[in-house]
Design a protein around this motif. Sequence first.
Motif, PDB file in Angstrom:
ATOM      1  N   SER A  60     -52.427  -3.858  56.034  1.00 56.24           N
ATOM      2  CA  SER A  60     -52.910  -3.243  57.278  1.00 56.24           C
ATOM      3  C   SER A  60     -51.961  -3.531  58.439  1.00 56.24           C
ATOM      4  N   ILE A  61     -51.374  -4.714  58.456  1.00 56.16           N
ATOM      5  CA  ILE A  61     -50.420  -5.062  59.510  1.00 56.16           C
ATOM      6  C   ILE A  61     -49.157  -4.235  59.362  1.00 56.16           C
ATOM      7  N   HIS A  62     -48.677  -4.104  58.125  1.00 55.48           N
ATOM      8  CA  HIS A  62     -47.453  -3.338  57.904  1.00 55.48           C
ATOM      9  C   HIS A  62     -47.671  -1.860  58.201  1.00 55.48           C
ATOM     10  N   MET A  63     -48.866  -1.358  57.902  1.00 53.79           N
ATOM     11  CA  MET A  63     -49.169   0.033  58.197  1.00 53.79           C
ATOM     12  C   MET A  63     -49.086   0.318  59.691  1.00 53.79           C
ATOM     13  N   LEU A  75     -45.322  -9.761  60.566  1.00 54.15           N
ATOM     14  CA  LEU A  75     -46.037 -11.029  60.432  1.00 54.15           C
ATOM     15  C   LEU A  75     -45.026 -12.163  60.562  1.00 54.15           C
ATOM     16  N   GLU A  76     -45.162 -12.949  61.622  1.00 59.48           N
ATOM     17  CA  GLU A  76     -44.208 -14.015  61.889  1.00 59.48           C
ATOM     18  C   GLU A  76     -44.641 -15.320  61.212  1.00 59.48           C
ATOM     19  N   THR A  77     -43.690 -16.231  61.057  1.00 59.23           N
ATOM     20  CA  THR A  77     -43.989 -17.546  60.500  1.00 59.23           C
ATOM     21  C   THR A  77     -45.072 -18.236  61.327  1.00 59.23           C
ATOM     22  N   VAL A  97     -42.283   6.706  55.018  1.00 57.37           N
ATOM     23  CA  VAL A  97     -42.374   6.051  53.721  1.00 57.37           C
ATOM     24  C   VAL A  97     -41.633   4.727  53.764  1.00 57.37           C
ATOM     25  N   CYS A  98     -42.081   3.775  52.967  1.00 56.25           N
ATOM     26  CA  CYS A  98     -41.370   2.494  52.849  1.00 56.25           C
ATOM     27  C   CYS A  98     -41.692   1.880  51.494  1.00 56.25           C
ATOM     28  N   ALA A  99     -40.929   0.850  51.129  1.00 55.20           N
ATOM     29  CA  ALA A  99     -41.140   0.110  49.884  1.00 55.20           C
ATOM     30  C   ALA A  99     -42.046  -1.091  50.160  1.00 55.20           C
ATOM     31  N   ILE A 100     -42.958  -1.368  49.225  1.00 52.76           N
ATOM     32  CA  ILE A 100     -43.922  -2.446  49.378  1.00 52.76           C
ATOM     33  C   ILE A 100     -43.592  -3.591  48.413  1.00 52.76           C
ATOM     34  N   LYS A 159     -38.456  -1.430  55.539  1.00 54.17           N
ATOM     35  CA  LYS A 159     -38.615  -0.798  56.849  1.00 54.17           C
ATOM     36  C   LYS A 159     -39.135   0.625  56.674  1.00 54.17           C
ATOM     37  N   TRP A 160     -40.004   1.044  57.585  1.00 52.19           N
ATOM     38  CA  TRP A 160     -40.487   2.419  57.568  1.00 52.19           C
ATOM     39  C   TRP A 160     -39.376   3.389  57.950  1.00 52.19           C
TER      40      TRP A 160
END
Length: 255
Positions: A104-107, A112-114, A229-232, A243-244
């Motif tokens: 959901s964050i990537h969408m 997402l940081e350390t 589109v991007c790779a998961i 990357k999108w």
Amino acid sequence: MGNDAGASGGKGRVRNQKPVNLEWGRYYSPMRTADGEYEKRVGCMSWEADDGHQGRFEIELYRVNTSDIEAGGDGEPEEKGELVIAMSCGGKLQFTRFSLTLISIHMKEKILETGWYYFTVTALGDGVNYEDSETARSLNWLYIRPKERLPEVFGAVWQWPSVRITNQVCSPYLRSYAVKVYYASLHSDTPQLVFADENLTADRTGVIVCRTLEEMSKRKGPGKYYFKVCAISSDISRCENGKWTELSGAYVKPE
């Protein structure tokens, strides 16, 4: 488990029981055949709900200030963390174990940081006979952002109702491709997100088949359709999602 003991809400409504067993790293597929079946997936949030739940949950992800983490114990901070994202999901009524991935964050094209994270879960009521449960909270989880990232996809174009890419990603961490589809009316230049899927695969020619897209477009009707589109990644602790792509050219569905 059940709702027979619970606190009654206002106007005679029964309050859903508080979710339990909040854990990191378990993925319960919506397509599973048994309630307890799961696979290990880094960063996945899971929980258990009583068998009287309404099948709707609200999940919030928080980032913890490391100065607030108590030494020892379960690492629960004294203060509430910073809200990263609020999400909701549904689940089949016959199941009691559920999960949600960090996709959901990537969408939303966030990074997402350390840091240390925890999540909360609320079992939502139906507003008629059941009220929302108390909110349950997980233990903290340390995420360390990896240096490696899946390659970016290039040469992505429409092959309606599918997407064709020039370079298929070659990596041991590739799990799938994600596609987001946007729609704008024929007289608008402001596309809105209308469809997303994170579990798509590419065939040998680089075609990513979006099986539900054509049916969705029938409901939306004429207009302009775009995609990204991007790779998961299969393990976000070792390799980040790709990357999108930029927004594609439009596929125009005429009136």
